[in-house]
Write a protein that holds these residues in place. Structure first.
Motif, PDB file in Angstrom:
ATOM      1  N   LYS A 293       1.711  46.590  34.526  1.00 17.71           N
ATOM      2  CA  LYS A 293       1.582  47.503  33.377  1.00 17.71           C
ATOM      3  C   LYS A 293       2.660  47.267  32.317  1.00 17.71           C
ATOM      4  CE  LYS A 293      -1.308  50.872  35.535  1.00 17.71           C
ATOM      5  NZ  LYS A 293      -1.909  49.783  36.261  1.00 17.71           N
TER       6      LYS A 293
ATOM      7  N   SER B 183       8.512  32.445  18.813  1.00 12.07           N
ATOM      8  CA  SER B 183       7.231  32.905  18.309  1.00 12.07           C
ATOM      9  C   SER B 183       6.168  32.747  19.385  1.00 12.07           C
ATOM     10  CB  SER B 183       6.845  32.068  17.093  1.00 12.07           C
ATOM     11  OG  SER B 183       5.731  32.628  16.476  1.00 12.07           O
ATOM     12  N   GLN B 184       5.310  33.756  19.463  1.00 10.99           N
ATOM     13  CA  GLN B 184       4.131  33.588  20.307  1.00 10.99           C
ATOM     14  C   GLN B 184       2.989  33.132  19.396  1.00 10.99           C
ATOM     15  OE1 GLN B 184       0.584  36.035  22.429  1.00 10.99           O
ATOM     16  NE2 GLN B 184       2.583  36.973  22.716  1.00 10.99           N
TER      17      GLN B 184
ATOM     18  N   PHE C 281      11.168  28.013  11.622  1.00  7.30           N
ATOM     19  CA  PHE C 281      10.249  28.078  11.178  1.00  7.30           C
ATOM     20  C   PHE C 281      10.490  28.880  10.128  1.00  7.30           C
ATOM     21  CE2 PHE C 281       6.438  28.669  12.291  1.00  7.30           C
ATOM     22  CZ  PHE C 281       6.284  29.108  13.203  1.00  7.30           C
TER      23      PHE C 281
ATOM     24  N   LYS D 180      -0.364  35.871  31.642  1.00  9.51           N
ATOM     25  CA  LYS D 180      -0.352  37.289  31.223  1.00  9.51           C
ATOM     26  C   LYS D 180      -0.719  38.202  32.387  1.00  9.51           C
ATOM     27  CE  LYS D 180      -3.138  36.614  27.537  1.00  9.51           C
ATOM     28  NZ  LYS D 180      -3.880  36.951  26.304  1.00  9.51           N
TER      29      LYS D 180
ATOM     30  N   ARG E 243       8.366  46.387  23.244  1.00  4.98           N
ATOM     31  CA  ARG E 243       7.008  46.717  22.788  1.00  4.98           C
ATOM     32  C   ARG E 243       7.065  47.741  21.646  1.00  4.98           C
ATOM     33  NH1 ARG E 243       2.285  44.277  22.041  1.00  4.98           N
ATOM     34  NH2 ARG E 243       1.807  45.754  20.420  1.00  4.98           N
TER      35      ARG E 243
ATOM     36  N   LYS F 271       0.679  42.143  33.159  1.00  5.82           N
ATOM     37  CA  LYS F 271      -0.378  43.160  32.984  1.00  5.82           C
ATOM     38  C   LYS F 271      -0.552  43.962  34.277  1.00  5.82           C
ATOM     39  CE  LYS F 271      -3.530  41.004  29.615  1.00  5.82           C
ATOM     40  NZ  LYS F 271      -4.857  40.409  29.475  1.00  5.82           N
TER      41      LYS F 271
ATOM     42  N   SER G 156       3.785  44.775  28.828  1.00  6.17           N
ATOM     43  CA  SER G 156       3.317  43.861  27.788  1.00  6.17           C
ATOM     44  C   SER G 156       3.760  42.445  28.151  1.00  6.17           C
ATOM     45  CB  SER G 156       3.939  44.274  26.446  1.00  6.17           C
ATOM     46  OG  SER G 156       4.141  43.136  25.638  1.00  6.17           O
ATOM     47  N   PRO G 157       2.799  41.493  28.260  1.00 10.68           N
ATOM     48  CA  PRO G 157       3.190  40.114  28.591  1.00 10.68           C
ATOM     49  C   PRO G 157       4.173  39.522  27.578  1.00 10.68           C
ATOM     50  CG  PRO G 157       0.818  40.395  28.831  1.00 10.68           C
ATOM     51  CD  PRO G 157       1.338  41.657  28.207  1.00 10.68           C
ATOM     52  N   ASP G 158       3.955  39.794  26.302  1.00  7.35           N
ATOM     53  CA  ASP G 158       4.858  39.228  25.298  1.00  7.35           C
ATOM     54  C   ASP G 158       6.283  39.748  25.508  1.00  7.35           C
ATOM     55  OD1 ASP G 158       5.177  37.672  22.729  1.00  7.35           O
ATOM     56  OD2 ASP G 158       6.003  39.605  22.144  1.00  7.35           O
TER      57      ASP G 158
ATOM     58  N   GLY H 282       1.132  30.446  11.928  1.00 11.75           N
ATOM     59  CA  GLY H 282       0.454  29.702  12.991  1.00 11.75           C
ATOM     60  C   GLY H 282      -0.922  30.228  13.401  1.00 11.75           C
TER      61      GLY H 282
ATOM     62  N   SER I  76       3.334  39.831  13.144  1.00  7.63           N
ATOM     63  CA  SER I  76       2.360  39.719  12.068  1.00  7.63           C
ATOM     64  C   SER I  76       2.351  40.973  11.196  1.00  7.63           C
ATOM     65  CB  SER I  76       0.981  39.514  12.681  1.00  7.63           C
ATOM     66  OG  SER I  76       0.024  39.495  11.653  1.00  7.63           O
TER      67      SER I  76
HETATM   68  N1  COA Z   1      -0.154  47.014  30.495  1.00  5.13           N
HETATM   69  C1  COA Z   1      -1.204  46.185  30.645  1.00  5.13           C
HETATM   70  N2  COA Z   1      -1.601  45.292  29.691  1.00  5.13           N
HETATM   71  C2  COA Z   1      -0.902  45.253  28.542  1.00  5.13           C
HETATM   72  C3  COA Z   1       0.212  46.087  28.324  1.00  5.13           C
HETATM   73  C4  COA Z   1       0.584  47.008  29.370  1.00  5.13           C
HETATM   74  N3  COA Z   1       1.627  47.817  29.229  1.00  5.13           N
HETATM   75  N4  COA Z   1       0.713  45.816  27.101  1.00  5.13           N
HETATM   76  C5  COA Z   1      -0.063  44.862  26.577  1.00  5.13           C
HETATM   77  N5  COA Z   1      -1.050  44.516  27.438  1.00  5.13           N
HETATM   78  C6  COA Z   1      -2.123  43.553  27.237  1.00  5.13           C
HETATM   79  C7  COA Z   1      -2.762  43.703  25.865  1.00  5.13           C
HETATM   80  O1  COA Z   1      -3.797  44.645  25.900  1.00  5.13           O
HETATM   81  C8  COA Z   1      -3.272  42.301  25.617  1.00  5.13           C
HETATM   82  O2  COA Z   1      -4.468  42.103  26.357  1.00  5.13           O
HETATM   83  P1  COA Z   1      -5.483  40.856  26.085  1.00  5.13           P
HETATM   84  O3  COA Z   1      -4.860  39.645  26.690  1.00  5.13           O
HETATM   85  O4  COA Z   1      -6.688  41.270  26.816  1.00  5.13           O
HETATM   86  O5  COA Z   1      -5.658  40.785  24.605  1.00  5.13           O
HETATM   87  C9  COA Z   1      -2.220  41.428  26.255  1.00  5.13           C
HETATM   88  O6  COA Z   1      -1.576  42.240  27.229  1.00  5.13           O
HETATM   89  C10 COA Z   1      -1.201  40.877  25.288  1.00  5.13           C
HETATM   90  O7  COA Z   1      -0.423  41.918  24.713  1.00  5.13           O
HETATM   91  P2  COA Z   1       1.121  41.699  24.392  1.00  5.13           P
HETATM   92  O8  COA Z   1       1.675  40.700  25.308  1.00  5.13           O
HETATM   93  O9  COA Z   1       1.803  43.016  24.344  1.00  5.13           O
HETATM   94  O10 COA Z   1       1.161  40.991  22.990  1.00  5.13           O
HETATM   95  P3  COA Z   1       0.278  41.110  21.688  1.00  5.13           P
HETATM   96  O11 COA Z   1      -1.003  40.382  21.906  1.00  5.13           O
HETATM   97  O12 COA Z   1       0.225  42.518  21.222  1.00  5.13           O
HETATM   98  O13 COA Z   1       1.159  40.222  20.696  1.00  5.13           O
HETATM   99  C11 COA Z   1       2.784  39.792  19.023  1.00  5.13           C
HETATM  100  C12 COA Z   1       2.436  40.612  20.277  1.00  5.13           C
HETATM  101  C13 COA Z   1       4.146  40.199  18.532  1.00  5.13           C
HETATM  102  C14 COA Z   1       2.834  38.311  19.394  1.00  5.13           C
HETATM  103  C15 COA Z   1       1.691  40.051  17.962  1.00  5.13           C
HETATM  104  O14 COA Z   1       1.689  41.411  17.625  1.00  5.13           O
HETATM  105  C16 COA Z   1       1.913  39.296  16.683  1.00  5.13           C
HETATM  106  O15 COA Z   1       2.497  39.820  15.743  1.00  5.13           O
HETATM  107  N6  COA Z   1       1.433  38.046  16.612  1.00  5.13           N
HETATM  108  C17 COA Z   1       1.580  37.189  15.436  1.00  5.13           C
HETATM  109  C18 COA Z   1       2.813  36.345  15.585  1.00  5.13           C
HETATM  110  C19 COA Z   1       2.846  35.253  14.579  1.00  5.13           C
HETATM  111  O16 COA Z   1       2.455  35.393  13.437  1.00  5.13           O
HETATM  112  N7  COA Z   1       3.332  34.070  15.042  1.00  5.13           N
HETATM  113  C20 COA Z   1       3.299  32.885  14.296  1.00  5.13           C
HETATM  114  C21 COA Z   1       4.426  32.698  13.376  1.00  5.13           C
HETATM  115  S1  COA Z   1       4.219  31.140  12.618  1.00  5.13           S
END
Ligand code: COA
Length: 636
Positions: free
Chosen positions: A436, A564-565, A4, A429, A514, A433, A438-440, A357, A466
């Motif tokens: 505790k 990518s997410q 991409f 996710k 993270r 979660k 981060s799902p990503d 995206g 992002s």
């Molecule tokens: N304990 C419990 N929950 C947690 C946690 C922890 N330690 N860390 C994160 N979470 C929760 C968050 O609060 C969030 O909750 P929600 O579902 O209620 O919103 C959820 O888990 C998701 O968080 P996380 O998995 O850490 O990811 P994120 O949403 O912060 O995303 C990226 C991370 C990198 C994907 C995002 O920052 C980003 O940059 N996205 C854009 C990517 C992009 O542009 N892609 C397209 C390219 S074409």
């Protein structure tokens, strides 16, 4: 998704000398649009230039898991030289800081140019992502047309929010995001050039477009979607218009001109000049380029086993399945193409230069939600809309040869790409979660584990982060392969390690990921900064600094995992091709209780296999959860 795009591009940024970009995606906020949007944009911070020493130090740390020790010591010497007081690094850093003071975003124009417009591989597979929506509940032409009419109405509904500047501002981690990309996706198109492309956006021209393009049976039609009084056509009116188009293009009699847009960009750039040297062709091409978006009505599919439906839908969205499939029923230069098949298959393809995206998916979420609403009682439409206009092409023997060449190269690309879409249904996710984490980061570590299990090594890994917290921000790279992830994956299947130690290593790796994410979204990652320093050298006519010709730098940019997410409200998944011949493209959408993911690989590489990696990721996710469940943390 250079993926991409940006990923592909990032993987291949070369020591080019950049002049001032000639045609770029113009940020809308720099145009004459006033009001809420502009004041929101002005309030956003500028992208920072990270400190030089910080980037150098983080670069060395990022190389550790992916290069050999002897390479690392050579690179350490080069990096020390680069950053020493009074050295070239300091000079370039000062240049970048100067640039940042005089620009809305020191990176964005360079990035669009290098990552997209100078990238010469076909946009198909190598840059433009596909998006697979859930299969709709129609199975025939009538249902397809009914659904497509509501889809058009849904896009126009979203467009009203763009036009009125009433789009709700998005937030990430509580911070408002740049909304510029939303203003770039409709009424825009990429234009092929001989050495570099450009993007035009007609949304804010003095005569903004009022039509879309419809592709059916490889023929193109201009469909006006607004009445003479400026109101959007109703879904019922659109239905009648689409029926006319399908009726007029029932027989596949036209030359498949759209296939030209699947070509290598230099080749298409030359063929484009031949095509538009004819006035009729030029007018037709202009109508496509100016249109709000393209709707591709695909005919009957070739039939895939039910369990593989999502994977075959991904192929349809990514490249159309080749010249005997639907690849010519597209105009791949168009920024946004919706694709609706007769069998309920539905999705989109988008050209990546103007946007990432997430804005595309937000638009599509809105459209899907719109199509599900109870139809409103139609008002009385003003007059009957004009008959859709067929866009005609005069095809000379030279153009016919160009079409033939494009068919051959598209077919070999289609044959080479394997795409596997899986729904991981065991958890989403919710499980990370609950632990505790981060799902990503958890999913990224599962990818690292899957890759390591298969190849017994770590690889340079790209994840998009992002930069939209900053004005005109696009993306930076989260380098998911870290020293912490390497320790985790190496220990995971090692019987000499205690489970508790493995849990600790997993937690550590997830935390490190993270932390990198936080650093990247706040503009402090290394990749765009390093790119900027290299570009600054070109700008100042300096030789390329040795850190950028170092094999370790090439290794760092050889992303065998390009990931990518792309989250969404709709239960969909985006997909894109690998960015290196021996790599994988992995896109995922973590929902609360399941994860949709798409894995791609090239068949010509004997090492890679999309289905095998997809299976290994599922296994890794399950094994990681099992380990956590079997070794609960003490509540004390
Ligand atoms: N304990 C419990 N929950 C947690 C946690 C922890 N330690 N860390 C994160 N979470 C929760 C968050 O609060 C969030 O909750 P929600 O579902 O209620 O919103 C959820 O888990 C998701 O968080 P996380 O998995 O850490 O990811 P994120 O949403 O912060 O995303 C990226 C991370 C990198 C994907 C995002 O920052 C980003 O940059 N996205 C854009 C990517 C992009 O542009 N892609 C397209 C390219 S074409």
């Amino acid at each position: 998704m250079l993926a991409f795009c940006s990923r592909a591009v990032a993987a291949m940024v070369r020591p080019c000398v950049l002049g001032r970009p000639r045609h770029l995606v113009k940020p809308v906020w720099a145009s004459r649009v006033a009001g809420r949007y502009l004041s929101h944009q002005r309030g956003l911070p500028s992208l920072p230039v990270p400190p030089l020493q910080q980037t150098c130090q983080r670069y060395m740390a990022a190389l550790e898991p992916i290069v050999e020790a002897h390479e690392l010591s050579r690179t350490r010497r080069l990096v020390e030289e680069f950053q020493e007081a009074g050295g070239v690094g300091e000079r370039l850093q000062r240049g970048l800081e100067r640039r940042a003071r005089g620009a809305d975003n020191w990176l964005s124009q360079w990035w669009v140019q290098v990552a997209y417009l100078d990238f010469r591989m076909p946009v198909v597979v190598h840059s433009s992502p596909g998006l697979v929506l859930p299969r709709m509940d129609f199975r025939d032409r009538a249902g397809q047309i009914r659904f497509a009419s509501r889809l058009i109405a849904g896009v126009l509904d979203f467009k009203t929010m763009i036009d009125n500047e009433t789009l709700p501002v998005e937030y990430l981690g509580g911070k408002p995001l740049c909304m510029n990309q939303y203003y770039q996706v409709l009424s825009s198109c990429r234009i092929p050039g001989l050495k570099s492309d450009s993007v035009v956006n007609h949304a804010r021209s003095s005569r903004p477009p009022r039509h879309i393009t419809v592709a059916h049976n490889c023929q193109f039609f201009q469909l006006d979607v607004y009445s003479s009084d400026g109101t959007p056509l109703t879904p019922d009116q659109l239905c009648v218009q689409l029926e006319k188009i399908c009726g007029a293009s029932r027989e596949a009699e036209a030359e498949p001109v759209g296939i030209l847009t699947t070509q290598h960009r230099d080749v298409w750039g030359e063929a484009y000049l031949r095509l538009i040297s004819d006035e009729t062709n030029k007018e037709s091409v202009t109508a496509i380029q100016r249109s709000i978006f393209t709707l591709c009505l695909d005919g009957a599919p070739r039939g895939a086993a039910a369990e593989l439906h999502r994977s075959s839908a991904a192929v349809q969205m990514l490249h159309g399945g080749g010249s005997r499939g639907h690849s010519a029923n597209r105009w791949f230069d168009k920024t946004l193409q919706f694709i609706v098949g007769e069998d309920g298959t539905c999705g989109a393809n988008y050209e990546h230069a103007p946007a990432e995206g997430p804005p595309i998916v937000a638009l599509i979420d809105h459209v899907v939600e719109y199509t599900r609403r109870k139809p409103e009682t139609p008002g009385s439409p003003a007059g009957s809309p004009p008959v859709p206009r067929r866009l005609r092409f005069n095809v000379t023997p030279e153009i016919r040869r160009d079409i033939q060449d494009a068919k051959v190269s598209m077919d070999s690309l289609a044959q080479d790409l394997e795409v596997r879409v899986e729904v991981f249904g065991h958890f989403g996710k919710n499980v990370p979660k609950a632990h505790k984490m981060s799902p990503d980061a958890f999913i990224q570590m599962a990818l690292q584990l899957a890759y390591y299990r298969r190849f017994r090594r770590c690889c340079s890994t790209y994840e998009s982060a992002s930069l939209r917290m900053f004005r005109l921000g696009r993306t930076d790279t989260i380098r998911s392969a870290s020293s912490a992830s390497a320790s985790f994956v190496k220990a995971f299947d090692d019987p000499s390690k205690q489970n508790q130690e493995k849990v600790d290593l997993m937690e550590n790796a997830v935390r490190a990921h993270r932390a990198y994410t936080n650093m990247a979204v706040s503009g402090q990652a290394i990749d765009r900064h390093l790119l900027g320093l290299k570009m600054q050298a070109a700008e100042e006519n300096l030789p390329v600094p040795a850190v950028f010709t170092d094999p370790a730098y090439a290794k760092a940019l050889h992303y065998r995992l390009s990931t990518s997410q792309v989250p969404s409200k709709t239960d969909c998944v985006m997909c894109f091709g690998p960015v290196v011949p021996d790599g994988y493209g992995v896109c995922y959408n973590p929902m609360e209780d399941h994860i949709n993911f798409a894995v791609s690989a090239f068949n010509s590489c004997r090492e890679t296999d999309a289905a095998v990696l997809a299976g290994a990721v599922e296994e890794a996710l399950l094994d990681m959860r099992r380990l956590l469940d079997q070794n609960p943390r003490s509540k004390l």
